[in-house]
Design a protein around this motif. Sequence first.
Motif, PDB file in Angstrom:
ATOM      1  N   LYS A  15     -16.331  -2.130  22.991  1.00  0.00           N
ATOM      2  CA  LYS A  15     -16.301  -1.571  21.640  1.00  0.00           C
ATOM      3  C   LYS A  15     -16.825  -2.567  20.607  1.00  0.00           C
ATOM      4  O   LYS A  15     -17.511  -2.182  19.660  1.00  0.00           O
ATOM      5  CB  LYS A  15     -14.892  -1.104  21.287  1.00  0.00           C
ATOM      6  CG  LYS A  15     -14.449   0.111  22.094  1.00  0.00           C
ATOM      7  CD  LYS A  15     -13.053   0.553  21.711  1.00  0.00           C
ATOM      8  CE  LYS A  15     -12.633   1.769  22.495  1.00  0.00           C
ATOM      9  NZ  LYS A  15     -13.276   2.996  22.037  1.00  0.00           N
ATOM     10  N   ALA A  16     -16.520  -3.843  20.780  1.00  0.00           N
ATOM     11  CA  ALA A  16     -17.015  -4.861  19.845  1.00  0.00           C
ATOM     12  C   ALA A  16     -18.532  -4.947  19.910  1.00  0.00           C
ATOM     13  O   ALA A  16     -19.193  -5.121  18.880  1.00  0.00           O
ATOM     14  CB  ALA A  16     -16.384  -6.216  20.156  1.00  0.00           C
ATOM     15  N   GLU A  17     -19.079  -4.809  21.109  1.00  0.00           N
ATOM     16  CA  GLU A  17     -20.541  -4.841  21.256  1.00  0.00           C
ATOM     17  C   GLU A  17     -21.185  -3.685  20.498  1.00  0.00           C
ATOM     18  O   GLU A  17     -22.217  -3.866  19.852  1.00  0.00           O
ATOM     19  CB  GLU A  17     -20.916  -4.776  22.740  1.00  0.00           C
ATOM     20  CG  GLU A  17     -22.374  -5.006  22.997  1.00  0.00           C
ATOM     21  CD  GLU A  17     -22.696  -5.093  24.479  1.00  0.00           C
ATOM     22  OE1 GLU A  17     -23.810  -4.663  24.860  1.00  0.00           O
ATOM     23  OE2 GLU A  17     -21.860  -5.586  25.245  1.00  0.00           O
ATOM     24  N   LYS A  18     -20.573  -2.526  20.534  1.00  0.00           N
ATOM     25  CA  LYS A  18     -21.099  -1.379  19.786  1.00  0.00           C
ATOM     26  C   LYS A  18     -21.056  -1.637  18.284  1.00  0.00           C
ATOM     27  O   LYS A  18     -21.969  -1.277  17.558  1.00  0.00           O
ATOM     28  CB  LYS A  18     -20.334  -0.113  20.145  1.00  0.00           C
ATOM     29  CG  LYS A  18     -20.625   0.387  21.540  1.00  0.00           C
ATOM     30  CD  LYS A  18     -19.833   1.626  21.861  1.00  0.00           C
ATOM     31  CE  LYS A  18     -20.076   2.042  23.297  1.00  0.00           C
ATOM     32  NZ  LYS A  18     -19.228   3.158  23.700  1.00  0.00           N
ATOM     33  N   SER A  19     -19.984  -2.288  17.814  1.00  0.00           N
ATOM     34  CA  SER A  19     -19.896  -2.585  16.379  1.00  0.00           C
ATOM     35  C   SER A  19     -20.963  -3.589  15.969  1.00  0.00           C
ATOM     36  O   SER A  19     -21.494  -3.533  14.864  1.00  0.00           O
ATOM     37  CB  SER A  19     -18.505  -3.101  16.010  1.00  0.00           C
ATOM     38  OG  SER A  19     -18.324  -4.445  16.388  1.00  0.00           O
ATOM     39  N   ALA A  20     -21.296  -4.501  16.863  1.00  0.00           N
ATOM     40  CA  ALA A  20     -22.329  -5.495  16.567  1.00  0.00           C
ATOM     41  C   ALA A  20     -23.701  -4.838  16.444  1.00  0.00           C
ATOM     42  O   ALA A  20     -24.535  -5.304  15.662  1.00  0.00           O
ATOM     43  CB  ALA A  20     -22.348  -6.575  17.642  1.00  0.00           C
ATOM     44  N   ALA A  21     -23.932  -3.772  17.173  1.00  0.00           N
ATOM     45  CA  ALA A  21     -25.221  -3.080  17.091  1.00  0.00           C
ATOM     46  C   ALA A  21     -25.445  -2.534  15.686  1.00  0.00           C
ATOM     47  O   ALA A  21     -26.574  -2.484  15.205  1.00  0.00           O
ATOM     48  CB  ALA A  21     -25.285  -1.958  18.119  1.00  0.00           C
ATOM     49  N   VAL A  22     -24.373  -2.164  15.014  1.00  0.00           N
ATOM     50  CA  VAL A  22     -24.467  -1.614  13.662  1.00  0.00           C
ATOM     51  C   VAL A  22     -24.647  -2.729  12.634  1.00  0.00           C
ATOM     52  O   VAL A  22     -25.469  -2.637  11.728  1.00  0.00           O
ATOM     53  CB  VAL A  22     -23.208  -0.772  13.327  1.00  0.00           C
ATOM     54  CG1 VAL A  22     -23.231  -0.300  11.888  1.00  0.00           C
ATOM     55  CG2 VAL A  22     -23.080   0.400  14.287  1.00  0.00           C
ATOM     56  N   HIS A  23     -23.902  -3.822  12.777  1.00  0.00           N
ATOM     57  CA  HIS A  23     -23.857  -4.875  11.752  1.00  0.00           C
ATOM     58  C   HIS A  23     -24.714  -6.089  12.078  1.00  0.00           C
ATOM     59  O   HIS A  23     -24.910  -6.942  11.225  1.00  0.00           O
ATOM     60  CB  HIS A  23     -22.399  -5.284  11.498  1.00  0.00           C
ATOM     61  CG  HIS A  23     -21.617  -4.177  10.882  1.00  0.00           C
ATOM     62  ND1 HIS A  23     -21.516  -4.004   9.524  1.00  0.00           N
ATOM     63  CD2 HIS A  23     -20.924  -3.154  11.441  1.00  0.00           C
ATOM     64  CE1 HIS A  23     -20.793  -2.934   9.276  1.00  0.00           C
ATOM     65  NE2 HIS A  23     -20.417  -2.396  10.413  1.00  0.00           N
ATOM     66  N   GLN A  24     -25.177  -6.210  13.276  1.00  0.00           N
ATOM     67  CA  GLN A  24     -26.142  -7.213  13.731  1.00  0.00           C
ATOM     68  C   GLN A  24     -25.796  -8.668  13.384  1.00  0.00           C
ATOM     69  O   GLN A  24     -26.615  -9.389  12.805  1.00  0.00           O
ATOM     70  CB  GLN A  24     -27.530  -6.865  13.232  1.00  0.00           C
ATOM     71  CG  GLN A  24     -27.970  -5.502  13.705  1.00  0.00           C
ATOM     72  CD  GLN A  24     -29.359  -5.130  13.257  1.00  0.00           C
ATOM     73  OE1 GLN A  24     -29.817  -5.563  12.201  1.00  0.00           O
ATOM     74  NE2 GLN A  24     -30.033  -4.343  14.051  1.00  0.00           N
TER      75      GLN A  24
END
Length: 98
Positions: free
Chosen positions: A24-33
């Motif tokens: 889930k953290a990896e998915k959030s990183a895709a948004v906020h980079q």
Amino acid sequence: MPAYFVAVREAVNDPEQMKIYGEKAEKSAAVHQPVPLALYGRLRHTDGGAVEGAVILEFPTFEAAEAWYDSPEYQEAVAHRFRGATYRTFIIQGVTGE
């Protein structure tokens, strides 16, 4: 001015929760980079108690780091981190080379 999210992992107590957190953290990183500067790499303890690992993520501004941490995507992930491990985390303002 850049800002950094720093996470220091003291102990994992539920590896399955940490697996969910990671996904889930990896998915959030895709948004906020965020830019990963350190991800559980080689570690030498110099002062204080031992830790299991650490992460440093760079953001373009303090506000961008806060926006990522407070985002619904990351808050969904962080609930699993709270269940899965003991961490100390913080956001710190960086400095420029000027």
